[in-house]
Design a protein around this motif. Structure first.
Motif, PDB file in Angstrom:
ATOM      1  N   ASP A   1      11.736  30.827  10.089  1.00  0.00           N
ATOM      2  CA  ASP A   1      11.516  31.391   8.759  1.00  0.00           C
ATOM      3  C   ASP A   1      10.073  31.866   8.665  1.00  0.00           C
ATOM      4  OD1 ASP A   1      11.106  31.889   6.036  1.00  0.00           O
ATOM      5  OD2 ASP A   1      12.121  30.066   5.386  1.00  0.00           O
ATOM      6  N   VAL A   2       9.861  33.137   8.317  1.00  0.00           N
ATOM      7  CA  VAL A   2       8.499  33.688   8.260  1.00  0.00           C
ATOM      8  C   VAL A   2       7.626  32.971   7.241  1.00  0.00           C
ATOM      9  CG1 VAL A   2       9.223  35.969   9.090  1.00  0.00           C
ATOM     10  CG2 VAL A   2       9.058  35.552   6.620  1.00  0.00           C
ATOM     11  N   ALA A   3       8.250  32.370   6.224  1.00  0.00           N
ATOM     12  CA  ALA A   3       7.489  31.681   5.175  1.00  0.00           C
ATOM     13  C   ALA A   3       7.437  30.171   5.393  1.00  0.00           C
ATOM     14  CB  ALA A   3       8.091  31.997   3.805  1.00  0.00           C
ATOM     15  N   GLY A   4       7.937  29.721   6.538  1.00  0.00           N
ATOM     16  CA  GLY A   4       7.839  28.304   6.864  1.00  0.00           C
ATOM     17  C   GLY A   4       8.887  27.417   6.221  1.00  0.00           C
ATOM     18  N   GLY A   5       9.917  27.995   5.652  1.00  0.00           N
ATOM     19  CA  GLY A   5      10.974  27.203   5.029  1.00  0.00           C
ATOM     20  C   GLY A   5      11.937  26.656   6.064  1.00  0.00           C
ATOM     21  N   SER A   6      12.805  25.780   5.610  1.00  0.00           N
ATOM     22  CA  SER A   6      13.842  25.230   6.471  1.00  0.00           C
ATOM     23  C   SER A   6      15.149  25.174   5.688  1.00  0.00           C
ATOM     24  CB  SER A   6      13.443  23.852   6.980  1.00  0.00           C
ATOM     25  OG  SER A   6      13.211  22.986   5.901  1.00  0.00           O
ATOM     26  N   PRO A   7      16.263  25.102   6.410  1.00  0.00           N
ATOM     27  CA  PRO A   7      17.554  25.058   5.708  1.00  0.00           C
ATOM     28  C   PRO A   7      17.681  23.806   4.845  1.00  0.00           C
ATOM     29  CG  PRO A   7      17.852  25.217   8.106  1.00  0.00           C
ATOM     30  CD  PRO A   7      16.393  25.048   7.842  1.00  0.00           C
ATOM     31  N   ALA A   8      18.470  23.928   3.802  1.00  0.00           N
ATOM     32  CA  ALA A   8      18.745  22.803   2.910  1.00  0.00           C
ATOM     33  C   ALA A   8      20.250  22.764   2.664  1.00  0.00           C
ATOM     34  CB  ALA A   8      17.996  22.987   1.588  1.00  0.00           C
ATOM     35  N   ASP A   9      20.697  21.778   1.946  1.00  0.00           N
ATOM     36  CA  ASP A   9      22.113  21.708   1.594  1.00  0.00           C
ATOM     37  C   ASP A   9      22.392  22.690   0.474  1.00  0.00           C
ATOM     38  OD1 ASP A   9      22.693  19.731   3.435  1.00  0.00           O
ATOM     39  OD2 ASP A   9      22.216  18.114   2.042  1.00  0.00           O
TER      40      ASP A   9
ATOM     41  N   ASP B   1      32.138  32.524   5.388  1.00  0.00           N
ATOM     42  CA  ASP B   1      32.693  31.433   6.195  1.00  0.00           C
ATOM     43  C   ASP B   1      32.294  31.538   7.664  1.00  0.00           C
ATOM     44  OD1 ASP B   1      33.964  30.291   4.006  1.00  0.00           O
ATOM     45  OD2 ASP B   1      35.840  31.387   4.356  1.00  0.00           O
ATOM     46  N   ALA B   2      32.196  32.753   8.180  1.00  0.00           N
ATOM     47  CA  ALA B   2      31.933  32.964   9.609  1.00  0.00           C
ATOM     48  C   ALA B   2      30.448  33.117   9.947  1.00  0.00           C
ATOM     49  CB  ALA B   2      32.698  34.195  10.084  1.00  0.00           C
ATOM     50  N   VAL B   3      29.554  32.766   9.041  1.00  0.00           N
ATOM     51  CA  VAL B   3      28.121  32.919   9.295  1.00  0.00           C
ATOM     52  C   VAL B   3      27.706  31.976  10.441  1.00  0.00           C
ATOM     53  CG1 VAL B   3      27.300  31.202   7.624  1.00  0.00           C
ATOM     54  CG2 VAL B   3      25.881  33.158   8.164  1.00  0.00           C
ATOM     55  N   PRO B   4      26.819  32.436  11.319  1.00  0.00           N
ATOM     56  CA  PRO B   4      26.366  31.566  12.411  1.00  0.00           C
ATOM     57  C   PRO B   4      25.735  30.276  11.884  1.00  0.00           C
ATOM     58  CG  PRO B   4      25.638  33.836  12.770  1.00  0.00           C
ATOM     59  CD  PRO B   4      26.213  33.771  11.384  1.00  0.00           C
ATOM     60  N   ALA B   5      25.929  29.203  12.597  1.00  0.00           N
ATOM     61  CA  ALA B   5      25.448  27.890  12.160  1.00  0.00           C
ATOM     62  C   ALA B   5      23.937  27.857  11.946  1.00  0.00           C
ATOM     63  CB  ALA B   5      25.850  26.828  13.179  1.00  0.00           C
ATOM     64  N   HIS B   6      23.175  28.592  12.752  1.00  0.00           N
ATOM     65  CA  HIS B   6      21.712  28.509  12.650  1.00  0.00           C
ATOM     66  C   HIS B   6      21.143  29.125  11.375  1.00  0.00           C
ATOM     67  CE1 HIS B   6      21.824  32.645  14.253  1.00  0.00           C
ATOM     68  NE2 HIS B   6      20.595  32.775  13.785  1.00  0.00           N
ATOM     69  N   VAL B   7      21.958  29.870  10.615  1.00  0.00           N
ATOM     70  CA  VAL B   7      21.463  30.461   9.370  1.00  0.00           C
ATOM     71  C   VAL B   7      22.003  29.763   8.118  1.00  0.00           C
ATOM     72  CG1 VAL B   7      21.139  32.702  10.480  1.00  0.00           C
ATOM     73  CG2 VAL B   7      23.232  32.288   9.186  1.00  0.00           C
ATOM     74  N   ARG B   8      22.851  28.787   8.303  1.00  0.00           N
ATOM     75  CA  ARG B   8      23.417  28.069   7.155  1.00  0.00           C
ATOM     76  C   ARG B   8      22.332  27.280   6.415  1.00  0.00           C
ATOM     77  NH1 ARG B   8      28.984  28.136   7.306  1.00  0.00           N
ATOM     78  NH2 ARG B   8      29.832  28.668   9.344  1.00  0.00           N
ATOM     79  N   GLY B   9      22.415  27.312   5.082  1.00  0.00           N
ATOM     80  CA  GLY B   9      21.531  26.500   4.265  1.00  0.00           C
ATOM     81  C   GLY B   9      20.243  27.173   3.825  1.00  0.00           C
ATOM     82  N   TYR B  10      19.947  28.352   4.351  1.00  0.00           N
ATOM     83  CA  TYR B  10      18.747  29.061   3.913  1.00  0.00           C
ATOM     84  C   TYR B  10      19.005  29.748   2.582  1.00  0.00           C
ATOM     85  CZ  TYR B  10      16.265  28.538   8.343  1.00  0.00           C
ATOM     86  OH  TYR B  10      15.603  28.046   9.426  1.00  0.00           O
ATOM     87  N   GLY B  11      17.978  29.878   1.772  1.00  0.00           N
ATOM     88  CA  GLY B  11      18.069  30.580   0.500  1.00  0.00           C
ATOM     89  C   GLY B  11      18.033  32.083   0.701  1.00  0.00           C
ATOM     90  N   SER B  12      18.247  32.796  -0.388  1.00  0.00           N
ATOM     91  CA  SER B  12      18.289  34.261  -0.351  1.00  0.00           C
ATOM     92  C   SER B  12      17.143  34.840  -1.153  1.00  0.00           C
ATOM     93  CB  SER B  12      19.607  34.735  -0.945  1.00  0.00           C
ATOM     94  OG  SER B  12      19.680  36.140  -0.984  1.00  0.00           O
TER      95      SER B  12
ATOM     96  N   SER C   1      23.196  26.896  -0.855  1.00  0.00           N
ATOM     97  CA  SER C   1      22.413  28.123  -0.973  1.00  0.00           C
ATOM     98  C   SER C   1      21.639  28.138  -2.286  1.00  0.00           C
ATOM     99  CB  SER C   1      23.330  29.339  -0.920  1.00  0.00           C
ATOM    100  OG  SER C   1      23.936  29.433   0.338  1.00  0.00           O
ATOM    101  N   SER C   2      20.495  28.782  -2.250  1.00  0.00           N
ATOM    102  CA  SER C   2      19.682  28.901  -3.461  1.00  0.00           C
ATOM    103  C   SER C   2      18.871  30.180  -3.392  1.00  0.00           C
ATOM    104  CB  SER C   2      18.748  27.697  -3.594  1.00  0.00           C
ATOM    105  OG  SER C   2      17.847  27.675  -2.500  1.00  0.00           O
TER     106      SER C   2
END
Length: 114
Positions: A76-84, A56-67, A86-87
């Motif tokens: 993102d080192v691989a050129g990805g961007s956040p999405a709606d 819940d307390a994760v910084p906003a700039h990291v929300r939506g990135y996969g694991s 987690s995946s």
């Protein structure tokens, strides 16, 4: 959580490095190993911040990135961007299944534009 494996200091500014994950992701250990290897190759300490993207307390700039995802100076080192939502992340070009390739991590650490 700060992950610190080495004590070699570097005189120039070190990049901000973040490893994003969610609990139970089987690829997080491989991503940590790739990141540590890349940092060693460029002469930086194996130190980074880890964020559980499902917290819940994760910084906003990291929300939506996969694991797992590795950010260097917020990119993102691989050129990805956040999405709606987690995946899981897959890195088909990588020599290490489930983790970004050493090549893309090194490029990001060196400031090379992809």
């Amino acid at each position: 959580m700060l992950h610190d494996l080495a004590v070699n200091a570097r005189t120039s500014r070190s990049p901000c490095i973040e490893l994003l994950y969610f609990p139970g992701c089987p690829h997080v250990p491989a991503a940590r190993a790739q990141l540590a290897k890349a940092l060693e190759r460029v002469g930086l300490p194996a130190s980074w911040v880890e964020h559980d993207v499902s917290a819940d307390a994760v910084p906003a700039h990291v929300r939506g990135y996969g694991s797992p995802t590795i950010l260097v100076d917020g990119q993102d080192v691989a050129g990805g961007s956040p999405a709606d939502g987690s995946s899981c992340r897959l890195y088909p070009e990588s020599e290490t299944p489930g983790a970004p390739s050493l090549r893309v991590i090194l490029a990001a650490l060196r400031g090379d534009v992809a």
